[in-house]
Design an enzyme around this catalytic site. Sequence first.
Site, PDB file in Angstrom:
ATOM      1  N   PRO A 304       0.824  -1.212   0.000  1.00  0.00           N
ATOM      2  CG  PRO A 304       0.089  -0.927   2.209  1.00  0.00           C
ATOM      3  CD  PRO A 304       0.831  -1.884   1.301  1.00  0.00           C
ATOM      4  CB  CYS A 374       0.960  30.434 -16.637  1.00  0.00           C
ATOM      5  SG  CYS A 374       1.294  31.969 -15.792  1.00  0.00           S
ATOM      6  CE1 TYR A 403       1.913   7.183  -6.009  1.00  0.00           C
ATOM      7  CE2 TYR A 403      -0.213   6.910  -4.931  1.00  0.00           C
ATOM      8  CZ  TYR A 403       0.972   6.374  -5.404  1.00  0.00           C
ATOM      9  OH  TYR A 403       1.218   5.025  -5.264  1.00  0.00           O
TER      10      TYR A 403
HETATM   11  N1  LLP Z   1       3.188  -1.443  -6.011  1.00  0.00           N
HETATM   12  C1  LLP Z   1       3.476  -1.105  -7.279  1.00  0.00           C
HETATM   13  C2  LLP Z   1       4.254  -2.030  -8.089  1.00  0.00           C
HETATM   14  C3  LLP Z   1       3.045   0.125  -7.800  1.00  0.00           C
HETATM   15  O1  LLP Z   1       3.327   0.439  -9.044  1.00  0.00           O
HETATM   16  C4  LLP Z   1       2.296   1.003  -6.978  1.00  0.00           C
HETATM   17  C5  LLP Z   1       1.828   2.290  -7.488  1.00  0.00           C
HETATM   18  C6  LLP Z   1       2.040   0.621  -5.665  1.00  0.00           C
HETATM   19  C7  LLP Z   1       2.491  -0.610  -5.212  1.00  0.00           C
HETATM   20  C8  LLP Z   1       1.284   1.487  -4.699  1.00  0.00           C
HETATM   21  O2  LLP Z   1      -0.024   1.709  -5.121  1.00  0.00           O
HETATM   22  P1  LLP Z   1      -1.046   2.437  -4.121  1.00  0.00           P
HETATM   23  O3  LLP Z   1      -1.232   1.501  -2.957  1.00  0.00           O
HETATM   24  O4  LLP Z   1      -0.465   3.716  -3.719  1.00  0.00           O
HETATM   25  O5  LLP Z   1      -2.286   2.597  -4.904  1.00  0.00           O
HETATM   26  N2  LLP Z   1       0.239   8.845  -9.449  1.00  0.00           N
HETATM   27  C9  LLP Z   1      -1.002   8.094  -9.337  1.00  0.00           C
HETATM   28  C10 LLP Z   1      -0.796   6.739  -8.716  1.00  0.00           C
HETATM   29  C11 LLP Z   1       0.257   5.913  -9.406  1.00  0.00           C
HETATM   30  C12 LLP Z   1       0.527   4.600  -8.716  1.00  0.00           C
HETATM   31  C13 LLP Z   1       1.761   3.976  -9.252  1.00  0.00           C
HETATM   32  N3  LLP Z   1       2.069   2.715  -8.656  1.00  0.00           N
HETATM   33  C14 LLP Z   1      -1.989   8.924  -8.546  1.00  0.00           C
HETATM   34  O6  LLP Z   1      -1.669  10.053  -8.161  1.00  0.00           O
HETATM   35  O7  LLP Z   1      -3.113   8.505  -8.331  1.00  0.00           O
END
Ligand code: LLP
Length: 445
Positions: A304, A374, A403
Amino acid sequence: MTSSAAVTLPLSHLFPLSAGLSSEGRLAFDGIDVLDLAREFGTPLYIYDAQTVRAQCAAFRSAFETAYEDSFVVYGAKAFVNRPFARLIADQGLGFDAVSGGEIAVLRASGVDMSTVYFHGNNKGADELELAVEAGIGRIVIDNIDEIAKADGAAAAAGREQPVLLRISPGIDGHTHEKTTTGIIDTKFGVPIATGAAEAAVRAILDAPHLRFRGLHMHLGSPIFELGPYELAIEVISEFIAGVCRDRLGAEVQELSPGGGFAIGQGDGREPPAPEQYAKVIAGTLEREADRRGFPLPRLTIEPGRAIAARAGVALYTVGARKDVPGVRTYVSVDGGMADNIRPAMYEARYEALAAERPLAAVEETVTISGKYCESGDVLVRDAELPVLRDGELLAIPASGAYQLSMASNYNFAYRPAVVLVDGGEARLIRRRETAEDLMALDID
Ligand code: LLP
């Protein structure tokens, strides 16, 4: 200044656990009034609540450890990391998922146990692989066939045996934003099973003299609000564990990671499953499949990112210009925007806003909260319902901990914001605001 428990803070389900009202009736974190924070540290300011970080780490650990004894939680550092934040997370017993040499460097400098770090990425550089191996990284998560020889070479050069996982793309749609879906066939991440690439990759890892095959990984995307895709993906990967890894290659899968992607409440009305619900489906499916197909239960690793950091963080801005376009829209601009939060522009992410100095004030109008950069697309919250905001007053946007800063830019030569950590009734600056000197520090005349 003490928080008052008698009145419920609006949007309290989106704010950190320590959020409340100060004795002056303003928004407060851990009893610290936002006005004091803004005066001391300036705005835009990102406030992280240590209590919420600890609670989220504990919630995921306990949900998964209860559902599945041999489980391990790693934090997706890409959501937000710096040295003090990494130490806070490591103190909760979590490992880390890192995706670049830069993230490996900050984790290493923060003193975290590098054997708890998983190194991901679809195009890891030779220098990054060398750094990872030399730092004693716990796992390299191999993303494609070409990487196997590179990782083997890095391990050989360091005289190490490097444990690795292989990232599979299971061909499952996690039903999330097209820019953040990763489990489908049309993705740059992971090796597909259907084409035979996954089998070839496991074989190549087994043949690599300096790599040790430990197991498999997948990640469906982010955020995943549904439980069904996890279940389906574990079924697909279990068939591969038994039918290919065990029966055809004689390889034992000692570890399996279904990645991260656990959703949070963001103010868009969608309710995320609780950690226990994710844990029940993931652990239950894996146990059922292992039993049915007769393979030993692997270690379960989850990753997570957002679910640990998002609710802990609040973005605090100062309100500035106002523009009424009669019959069309009212814009209220703040002193930050897309440079510190690109997510509304990039993913149509929905946020809520609260008048931080008078959180209980009645709603008087619907306005669009825009940033100061801008671009017309520099909008933070469309159609926010707020009292009529005055020039100079503070505005808080909750669920801002994941993020945002990690994707922040210096667009328009914006200074990336300061970050404070509130803990035990005290606010500690854990990252100072950038200055013009910082922005020019790399120039060579
Ligand atoms: N594991 C892997 C291999 C990943 O690529 C990611 C996120 C995570 C875990 C963690 O995912 P989470 O639990 O945070 O959902 N920039 C985007 C999110 C991109 C996520 C990329 N990978 C946003 O602002 O929503």
